[in-house]
Scaffold this active site. Structure first.
Site, PDB file in Angstrom:
ATOM      1  N   ASP A 161     -13.302   8.251  -5.662  1.00 47.46           N
ATOM      2  CA  ASP A 161     -12.550   7.317  -4.820  1.00 47.46           C
ATOM      3  C   ASP A 161     -12.904   7.664  -3.374  1.00 47.46           C
ATOM      4  OD1 ASP A 161     -10.659   6.062  -3.206  1.00 47.46           O
ATOM      5  OD2 ASP A 161      -9.047   6.256  -4.672  1.00 47.46           O
ATOM      6  N   TYR A 183      -4.277   9.552  -5.144  1.00 47.76           N
ATOM      7  CA  TYR A 183      -3.425   8.485  -4.613  1.00 47.76           C
ATOM      8  C   TYR A 183      -2.261   8.235  -5.587  1.00 47.76           C
ATOM      9  CZ  TYR A 183      -2.156   3.743  -3.197  1.00 47.76           C
ATOM     10  OH  TYR A 183      -1.483   2.628  -2.799  1.00 47.76           O
ATOM     11  N   ARG A 237     -14.607 -17.106 -11.080  1.00 51.16           N
ATOM     12  CA  ARG A 237     -14.182 -15.791 -11.587  1.00 51.16           C
ATOM     13  C   ARG A 237     -15.408 -14.933 -11.851  1.00 51.16           C
ATOM     14  NH1 ARG A 237     -13.285 -15.409 -16.750  1.00 51.16           N
ATOM     15  NH2 ARG A 237     -11.933 -17.220 -16.929  1.00 51.16           N
ATOM     16  N   LYS A 239      -8.222  -0.579   3.221  1.00 49.32           N
ATOM     17  CA  LYS A 239      -8.076   0.449   4.252  1.00 49.32           C
ATOM     18  C   LYS A 239      -9.194   0.323   5.286  1.00 49.32           C
ATOM     19  CE  LYS A 239      -4.861   1.418   1.305  1.00 49.32           C
ATOM     20  NZ  LYS A 239      -4.967   2.426   0.276  1.00 49.32           N
TER      21      LYS A 239
HETATM   22  C1  LIG Z   1      -4.631   2.464  -1.104  1.00 49.49           C
HETATM   23  C2  LIG Z   1      -5.433   3.328  -1.997  1.00 49.49           C
HETATM   24  C3  LIG Z   1      -5.729   2.941  -3.307  1.00 49.49           C
HETATM   25  C4  LIG Z   1      -5.210   1.655  -3.909  1.00 49.49           C
HETATM   26  O1  LIG Z   1      -5.745   0.537  -3.292  1.00 49.49           O
HETATM   27  P1  LIG Z   1      -4.975  -0.883  -3.136  1.00 49.49           P
HETATM   28  O2  LIG Z   1      -5.959  -1.704  -2.401  1.00 49.49           O
HETATM   29  O3  LIG Z   1      -3.694  -0.632  -2.406  1.00 49.49           O
HETATM   30  O4  LIG Z   1      -4.720  -1.368  -4.527  1.00 49.49           O
HETATM   31  C5  LIG Z   1      -6.519   3.787  -4.067  1.00 49.49           C
HETATM   32  N1  LIG Z   1      -6.969   4.969  -3.579  1.00 49.49           N
HETATM   33  C6  LIG Z   1      -6.698   5.374  -2.333  1.00 49.49           C
HETATM   34  C7  LIG Z   1      -7.222   6.680  -1.853  1.00 49.49           C
HETATM   35  C8  LIG Z   1      -5.914   4.589  -1.508  1.00 49.49           C
HETATM   36  O5  LIG Z   1      -5.620   5.016  -0.272  1.00 49.49           O
END
Ligand SMILES: *Cc1c(COP(=O)(O)O)cnc(C)c1O
Length: 378
Positions: free
Chosen positions: A173, A99, A47, A198
C-alpha cells in the site's frame, strides 16, 4: 522520460479528433458498435473500459514503473478486489499497523468468508517469517504506516517472502509515499495499491483507488475481477485525479519541505513527548527510509505530554490545520487517530496511543502553519 514529465503526459495524448489537450471526461455508459462483435477500439461498456479511466490507469502504470494499472471507486475497493484473488481457507500476513479500514475489511468482513489473517510487525522480517504458514498467499505491507509512520524494508520483505516455499505475493500500500517518493515494484513487490483519495488526487475532492503491477497474468486476473465485481472509478473522478497527478512532484516536495520544518519545531517544543517522522534522526528506521524514499513525505505523528486531553484540545484549537479525517491534500489537516480514523482498532492489537496527534502537512506557508500549532498546543 523522467517522473515529472510522465506525471503530466503518460497515458494522455491530445484528442485525435479535435486536439483537446486535456483528456475529456467521457461520461458514457455504452459505445456504438460498427457491427455485431465489432466494438470501436475495444470500447463496449464503461464498467469494462472507459477512455478517461484508461488515461489515468496508463499514467499510474508509468509512474509506478509497472506495465498495467486498474482504477477503482476507492482505496478500499482496490484492496477488496486484490483479496478476491484468494479462495476460502487461504491466509494473509499483514502489517500490525495497517490503515484502520484495511484492518476492518480483513478482520471483520473477509474472515466471514473463511480467509485467515495474521498481523505482524513487518519492520522486523523475522516476525514476518514466523507468521507465514503453508496457506499464506499474500504479504500485505504498508510503509510508511498510518498513523505510526513505521518503515519496513521492502526489498528485505520481498526476499523473505520469495524464499518461502509458496512464494506469497507481496502487495504494498503505497498511499503515504506515492510513486514519487518510493516505487515498490522496482524493489521487487508484485502489486502496488493506492488510495488515490490522498496525495495522488491531492485536492481533497475525489475518492479513488488503484492497483498497479507488471505481471501480465496478474494484470489479466485483476482486470477480470475489476469488471466482474464492478467497483470502478467514475470518468469524472478519473479526470480529477489525472489533473491532480500533474502537480504531484512539486506538491510532494513542498509537503516534505514544510513537514521537516514543523518536525524541528515540534522536537524543540516543551509539551511534546515524541515526534515520529521517517526522515528524522530519531526514527528507528531512518536508514531504510532514506534508502528507499526520495524524501520523508508530508505526514507527522506526535505525542503530547498531556495525553489524550491535550491531543483533543490541540486538534480542536487549530485554525489553519482543519480537524478532519483523510490526508494528502494541499490543505493541512489535524486529527486524533484513537478517537477518529483508528476508532475501529480499539481493543485490538492495532490500538493506538490516545495521546497521538496526526498531521497531514499541506502546502500553505510554513510559518503560518507553525504559528497555528504554537497557538493550539499552548
Ligand atoms: C485512506 C487509505 C486507504 C483507503 O482508501 P479510501 O480511498 O479511503 O477507500 C487505504 N490505505 C491507506 C494507507 C489510506 O490512507
Amino acid at each position: 522520460m523522467q517522473f515529472e514529465t510522465l506525471a503530466i503526459h503518460a497515458g494522455q495524448e491530445p484528442d485525435p479528433n479535435n486536439g483537446a489537450v486535456m483528456t475529456p471526461v467521457y461520461m458514457t455508459s455504452t459505445y456504438k458498435q460498427d457491427g455485431i462483435g465489432k466494438p470501436r477500439q475495444g470500447y463496449e461498456y464503461s464498467r469494462t473500459h472507459n477512455p478517461t479511466r484508461k488515461a489515468l490507469q496508463d499514467c499510474l502504470a508509468a509512474l509506478e514503473n509497472g506495465t498495467w494499472g486498474l482504477c477503482f471507486g476507492s482505496g478500499m475497493a482496490a484492496t477488496d478486489t486484490v483479496l478476491r484473488l484468494l479462495s476460502s481457507g487461504e491466509h494473509v500476513v499483514a502489517g500490525n499497523d495497517v490503515y484502520g479500514g484495511t484492518f476492518r475489511l480483513f478482520d471483520k468482513i473477509l474472515r466471514r468468508f473463511n480467509l485467515d489473517f495474521a498481523f505482524a510487525d513487518t519492520t522486523d522480517v523475522e516476525n514476518l517469517a514466523d507468521a507465514l504458514t503453508p496457506a499464506t498467499r499474500i504479504v500485505w505491507l504498508e510503509t510508511p504506516t498510518n498513523p505510526l509512520l513505521a518503515v519496513s524494508d521492502i526489498r528485505a520483505v520481498v526476499a523473505m517472502a520469495k524464499s518461502h516455499a509458496n512464494k506469497p505475493l507481496v502487495v504494498v500500500d503505497n498511499t503515504f509515499a506515492t510513486p514519487y517518493l518510493q516505487r515498490p515494484l522496482d524493489l521487487g513487490a508484485d502489486l502496488v495499491i493506492h488510495s488515490m483519495t490522498k496525495y495522488l488526487g491531492g485536492h481533497s475532492d475525489a475518492i479513488g483507488g488503484a492497483i498497479i503491477g507488471n505481471d501480465p497474468e496478474l494484470g489479466q486476473q485483476l482486470a477480470y475481477l475489476q469488471n466482474a465485481i464492478g467497483a470502478v472509478l467514475s470518468p469524472m473522478d478519473s479526470f480529477l485525479i489525472l489533473r491532480g497527478i500533474k502537480t504531484l512532484p512539486i506538491r510532494m516536495d513542498r509537503h516534505a519541505e514544510n513537514a521537516e520544518k514543523i518536525v524541528n519545531f515540534l522536537v524543540a517544543h516543551k509539551q511534546v513527548a515524541r515526534v515520529i517522522y521517517p526522515f528524522h534522526e530519531s526514527h528507528p528506521n531512518v536508514q531504510i527510509a532514506k534508502r528507499q524514499m526520495r524524501n520523508g513525505g508530508g505526514m507527522i505523528s506526535f505525542i503530547l505530554k498531556g495525553g489524550a486531553d491535550a491531543a483533543i484540545r490541540t486538534a480542536e484549537a487549530t485554525k489553519i490545520f482543519t480537524l478532519a479525517e483523510s490526508l494528502g491534500g494541499v490543505e493541512s489537516l489535524i486529527e486524533v487517530p484513537a478517537a477518529m480514523t483508528h476508532l475501529s482498532t480499539k481493543g485490538s492489537p492495532l490500538e493506538v496511543d490516545a495521546g497521538l496527534v496526526r498531521l497531514s502537512v499541506g502546502i500553505e506557508n510554513v510559518d503560518d502553519l507553525i504559528a497555528d500549532l504554537e497557538r493550539a498546543i499552548g
